[in-house]
Each structure stands twice: as C-alpha cells, then as structure tokens.
Design a protein around this motif. Structure first.
Motif, PDB file in Angstrom:
ATOM      1  N   ASP A 114     -32.643  32.028  18.690  1.00  0.00           N
ATOM      2  CA  ASP A 114     -31.523  32.973  18.718  1.00  0.00           C
ATOM      3  C   ASP A 114     -31.958  34.390  18.358  1.00  0.00           C
ATOM      4  O   ASP A 114     -31.439  35.363  18.930  1.00  0.00           O
ATOM      5  N   ASN A 117     -33.532  35.955  21.376  1.00  0.00           N
ATOM      6  CA  ASN A 117     -32.522  36.107  22.412  1.00  0.00           C
ATOM      7  C   ASN A 117     -31.537  37.225  22.086  1.00  0.00           C
ATOM      8  O   ASN A 117     -31.113  37.980  22.967  1.00  0.00           O
ATOM      9  N   GLN A 129     -22.493  42.122  29.002  1.00  0.00           N
ATOM     10  CA  GLN A 129     -23.326  41.009  28.532  1.00  0.00           C
ATOM     11  C   GLN A 129     -23.325  40.934  27.008  1.00  0.00           C
ATOM     12  O   GLN A 129     -23.271  39.841  26.428  1.00  0.00           O
ATOM     13  N   GLN A 132     -19.928  39.453  25.881  1.00  0.00           N
ATOM     14  CA  GLN A 132     -19.742  38.036  26.171  1.00  0.00           C
ATOM     15  C   GLN A 132     -20.677  37.136  25.382  1.00  0.00           C
ATOM     16  O   GLN A 132     -20.269  36.063  24.936  1.00  0.00           O
ATOM     17  N   TRP A 133     -21.946  37.585  25.163  1.00  0.00           N
ATOM     18  CA  TRP A 133     -22.928  36.679  24.586  1.00  0.00           C
ATOM     19  C   TRP A 133     -23.536  37.163  23.275  1.00  0.00           C
ATOM     20  O   TRP A 133     -23.760  36.372  22.364  1.00  0.00           O
ATOM     21  N   LEU A 137     -23.216  35.402  19.278  1.00  0.00           N
ATOM     22  CA  LEU A 137     -24.471  35.015  18.625  1.00  0.00           C
ATOM     23  C   LEU A 137     -24.627  35.722  17.288  1.00  0.00           C
ATOM     24  O   LEU A 137     -25.033  35.118  16.285  1.00  0.00           O
ATOM     25  N   SER A 144     -28.227  29.533  21.327  1.00  0.00           N
ATOM     26  CA  SER A 144     -28.793  29.845  22.633  1.00  0.00           C
ATOM     27  C   SER A 144     -30.137  29.157  22.806  1.00  0.00           C
ATOM     28  O   SER A 144     -30.689  28.591  21.867  1.00  0.00           O
ATOM     29  N   LYS A 190     -24.699  27.628  24.111  1.00  0.00           N
ATOM     30  CA  LYS A 190     -23.802  27.992  25.213  1.00  0.00           C
ATOM     31  C   LYS A 190     -24.452  28.875  26.268  1.00  0.00           C
ATOM     32  O   LYS A 190     -23.889  29.064  27.336  1.00  0.00           O
ATOM     33  N   ILE A 191     -25.622  29.427  25.982  1.00  0.00           N
ATOM     34  CA  ILE A 191     -26.230  30.354  26.929  1.00  0.00           C
ATOM     35  C   ILE A 191     -27.746  30.153  26.979  1.00  0.00           C
ATOM     36  O   ILE A 191     -28.388  29.974  25.947  1.00  0.00           O
ATOM     37  N   LEU A 213     -29.105  35.499  32.670  1.00  0.00           N
ATOM     38  CA  LEU A 213     -28.303  34.760  31.695  1.00  0.00           C
ATOM     39  C   LEU A 213     -27.561  33.643  32.425  1.00  0.00           C
ATOM     40  O   LEU A 213     -26.806  33.907  33.361  1.00  0.00           O
ATOM     41  N   PRO A 215     -25.024  30.436  31.743  1.00  0.00           N
ATOM     42  CA  PRO A 215     -24.205  29.607  30.850  1.00  0.00           C
ATOM     43  C   PRO A 215     -24.672  28.149  30.906  1.00  0.00           C
ATOM     44  O   PRO A 215     -24.968  27.622  31.988  1.00  0.00           O
ATOM     45  N   ASN A 253     -25.198  38.767  35.868  1.00  0.00           N
ATOM     46  CA  ASN A 253     -25.874  38.151  34.726  1.00  0.00           C
ATOM     47  C   ASN A 253     -27.349  38.526  34.643  1.00  0.00           C
ATOM     48  O   ASN A 253     -28.023  38.159  33.678  1.00  0.00           O
TER      49      ASN A 253
END
Length: 449
Positions: A114, A117, A129, A132-133, A137, A144, A190-191, A213, A215, A253
């Motif tokens: 993580d 990432n 991005q 959303q991600w 995190l 991730s 989740k990613i 990216l 999902p 993505n």
C-alpha cells in the motif's frame, strides 16, 4: 529513544519527529509485539475461511494508532502534499521500530504494498484517481496490490513483461498472467496497480509499458492460486497468481499516460526499498534481542556452561552488533540522499542498502536460530518466519544481482580516470627516487613504478 538517534542523523531530525519516534517505539513494544501472536492465532482459527476475513486485532491497533497520531508517516515531507511532515530519514528511523513487529506497519497504515501504491497515486495520479483510490487507501478503508512480476518470463528485466494491453475505443483490454501479487488475497484489497505492455512495437524498449488501475472485482480476473513463502501462505495478505482474460478497463484508469510505465515504476521502487531496508534493520535488532534472551537462559547449559559462556556465541553477538550498526548507517545515508536529491539522485545509495541489509539480517537471524536449536526453526519463536520473509527481499524490487551489476558498471566508469591518476603518481614517485638518489632495484620489473 530520541536521545539514541544515530550520529549521522544528528541535527536532521525535528523535535516533532523525535517525539513521534518515542511514541512509535512505545506503541510497537507495548501494543504491537504483544498482539503479534494474537494476530497469528486469529488467522489460524479461520481455517478454510482464512482468506475471507482479517484478524480483528489489527482494527483495534489501527484505532489506537490513529488516536496517537501515528498514520501514513511514510509520505515524505516536500515530496507529497498529503505528507504528515516527516522526511525520509525521520520515517526511516520510525520504520526500524515498525520492523520489529508483524502487525505494526499495517497498524499505522505504512504497510507494503500500500505504501508504494499510495506513492504512485499521490505522485502520478490525476485528481479523479486520487479521489477514488488514494483517499480510501490513506484512510485505511481499503487495501491494494501491485502486479508486475510474471510467471513465464524473467521479470528481473522488466522489458520482458508480457501482459498485453490493447486499446479498444475508450477502454484498454488486458490479457495475461501475473504472480507474486502481494496483497491480492486480502478481502479488503479493492484495487490492483498493474504494469503491462501497451506498445510492443515501440523501438524504445522502455516506452512499451504502461501502468493502469484495475478494480479487483473487474470481470475476467481470476486468482488462480495463492503462493507460499517457504511454506508460509501469509494469509490474509497473500501473494496471488492471477490471470487476466479480456479484462476491460476504462482508458481513464491509465496512470500518467501510455508508455510511462518505467518512469512510474522507478519512482515507486526507490523509496520503497528504503522502507524495506529500515524495517529489516528492526527485524535484525529483534532477532538479536531473542538471541540475547536465549544465551542468558540459566536452564540452557550445554557442556556445563550457559551459552553466553561459550566464546563463539559472544563472537556472534559482537559481529551482529557491528553488522546491524553498519547497515543502519548505509540506509540512513540513502534516506538523507533521497531527501536532498530525490530517488533518482540516490540510486547508488539505495542499491547499496537494498543489497546489503537483507543479507546482513539473514545472517543475524540465522545466528539467533542456531542459538535456539530446534526451537529456532518452529513457531515457538518469530525467527523462522522473519527469515522467510526477509529472504524474499533479495528478490523483491529487483534481485541483488541486477543492482550489483549496475553498481559495478557505474563504479567501473572510474577505471580510466583512476588508472591515469595512479600512473601519474607513479611517474612522480620515480622522479622523487631520482631526486633523492634512491635505488629502484627492490621494486621489481613489473611494478607500475
């Protein structure tokens, strides 16, 4: 704790970081290390469902860590707007403490993959991005995985990556396989951050790859199996072997843009190697602690003496102390260089740490295992698991041999310069022999003098 900061870091650690370092040490020693066996027991009790849940003790530790202000310390000051305000050097000192516990890094939201990432998203992601991600995190609500290595190619050379990425309208379609996808087994994952080949015809082999990216629940993705590390499956985190069959991902993505994969990956791996290295220093310190406890056990008296009374054992302790302290200086030097010059300006120092530290730690842990005898290779101590995890670091983020080869090439670039300098010095020496009327006879005909 703050009064024991290595001399190399003197004057470079803020008062805020010193106070936080003290809090980190207490949190690890008083909360995380005692929780490690509970974490393992909760996983084991899951049985066949071990991949469907995560130990609840980690959630409690996260709650405690947030209250203490220990969260996302890895995002370096001056490099990320999301940073809590610590330099790479300051976080490096904290990471050493985190490396003493199995649960500590995740408890403070500083666990791989993580961390790397989040750095990718923070550094290269667009605002959509990030929203959303990255934010989930950063909040610790999701986890991730990082998908780069592949089973059918020599992934130590990333130009070999074969997972196909083909543009189809407003989508990219992915086909291929990945493995050692760390974190993919966790139900909170989740990613996926995926590296693939988007332009195989590009004449520049370093412009053929892209990062996108994906999902984790996208149709066409299948976790074929979870891989073990020297017999450990590392549930619920795990290391997945994953197949992609016509996996359709929106073009939005794509990270940074097509053909920018190498740039992104190099930006990701530099600081991550330092994080690994400092955690590994902490693991080595913990192994030395266990060895000291063992050799001072009055019940263990082989050949009529306590282990500490055998000279070879004390030699192990002394060598371990020297090796740990020397390795720490190498890592902190690299962290300072990253703070001053960025990861690109610290490639040599990062590579030195990446190669040296895992080898050092494996040696120290092996001595501790040896001091425990049979107990050292079973679950009665953390040593066997520590050794297995750290052995993988000689492969992760590029195997040692790749870094050594590049370092050797770069060092050898000085060859002509140093040769000319030595010959120049030799000529000056000959002139001085003549000036002082000293015979050259004892030097020999093959001497450079």
């Amino acid at each position: 704790m703050s009064d024991k900061i290595p001399i190399i870091a003197t004057g470079r650690v803020s008062e805020h970081a010193k106070k936080t370092l003290d809090i980190v040490k207490r949190f690890v020693e008083e909360r995380c290390i005692p929780a490690d066996p509970v974490f393992s027991a909760q996983i084991d009790q899951g049985g066949a469902d071990r991949w469907d849940h995560h130990p609840s003790v980690i959630d409690d530790l996260k709650t405690e860590a947030k209250k203490l202000g220990l969260w996302n310390m890895f995002l370096a000051k001056g490099h990320y707007k999301e940073s809590p305000g610590f330099t790479n050097l300051e976080y490096g000192l904290m990471a050493e403490q985190l490396g003493k516990s199995r649960t500590a890094s995740e408890a403070v939201n500083c666990a791989a993959p993580d961390t790397g990432n989040m750095e990718v998203l923070a550094k290269y992601g667009n605002e959509a991005q990030k929203k959303q991600w990255l934010q989930p995190l950063l909040d610790g609500h999701i986890r991730s995985a990082f998908l780069m290595t592949e089973p059918d190619v020599a992934s130590s050379d990333a130009t070999n990556i074969q997972l196909g990425m083909k543009k189809d309208g407003n989508d990219w379609i992915l086909n291929g396989q990945k493995w050692w996808s760390s974190g993919a087994g966790d139900p909170r994952c989740k990613i996926y951050i995926v590296m693939g080949k988007s332009d195989p015809g590009n004449k520049d082999p370093y412009k053929q790859q892209s990062v996108i990216l994906v999902p984790a629940d996208t149709p066409g993705i299948k976790i074929e199996r979870m891989l073990s590390v020297y017999g450990y499956d590392d549930a619920p985190h795990g290391h997945g072997h994953i197949s992609f069959k016509n996996v359709r991902v929106p073009a939005s993505n794509m990270v940074l843009g097509p053909g920018r994969g190498f740039e992104i990956i190099q930006g990701r791996l530099g600081p991550g190697r330092i994080h690994h290295a400092m955690r590994t220093i902490g693991a080595a310190e913990k192994a030395l602690d266990w060895m000291l406890m063992r050799i001072n056990d009055p019940k263990k008296t082989p050949f009529g003496k306590q282990l500490k009374e055998h000279g070879v054992i004390l030699e192990w302790v002394a060598k371990s102390r020297i090796e740990i302290d020397a390795a720490r200086l190498v890592v902190l030097n690299a962290a300072i260089k990253i703070d001053e010059l960025g990861a690109k300006g610290a490639l040599k120092e990062i590579a030195e740490a990446k190669v040296l530290v895992p080898q050092m730690a494996l040696t120290v842990i092996d001595r501790a295992v040896q001091s425990f005898g049979g107990a050292g290779v079973c679950q009665d101590t953390p040593l066997a698991n520590m050794w297995a995890q750290i052995r993988t670091l000689r492969l992760a983020d590029g195997p040692d041999e790749v870094h050594l080869q590049q370092m050797g090439k770069n060092e050898n670039k000085r060859g002509q310069e140093v040769t000319a300098n030595i010959l120049k010095q030799a000529e000056t020496t000959k002139q001085m022999f003549a000036k002082y009327n000293v015979s050259l006879a004892h030097i020999g005909p093959k001497s450079k003098l």
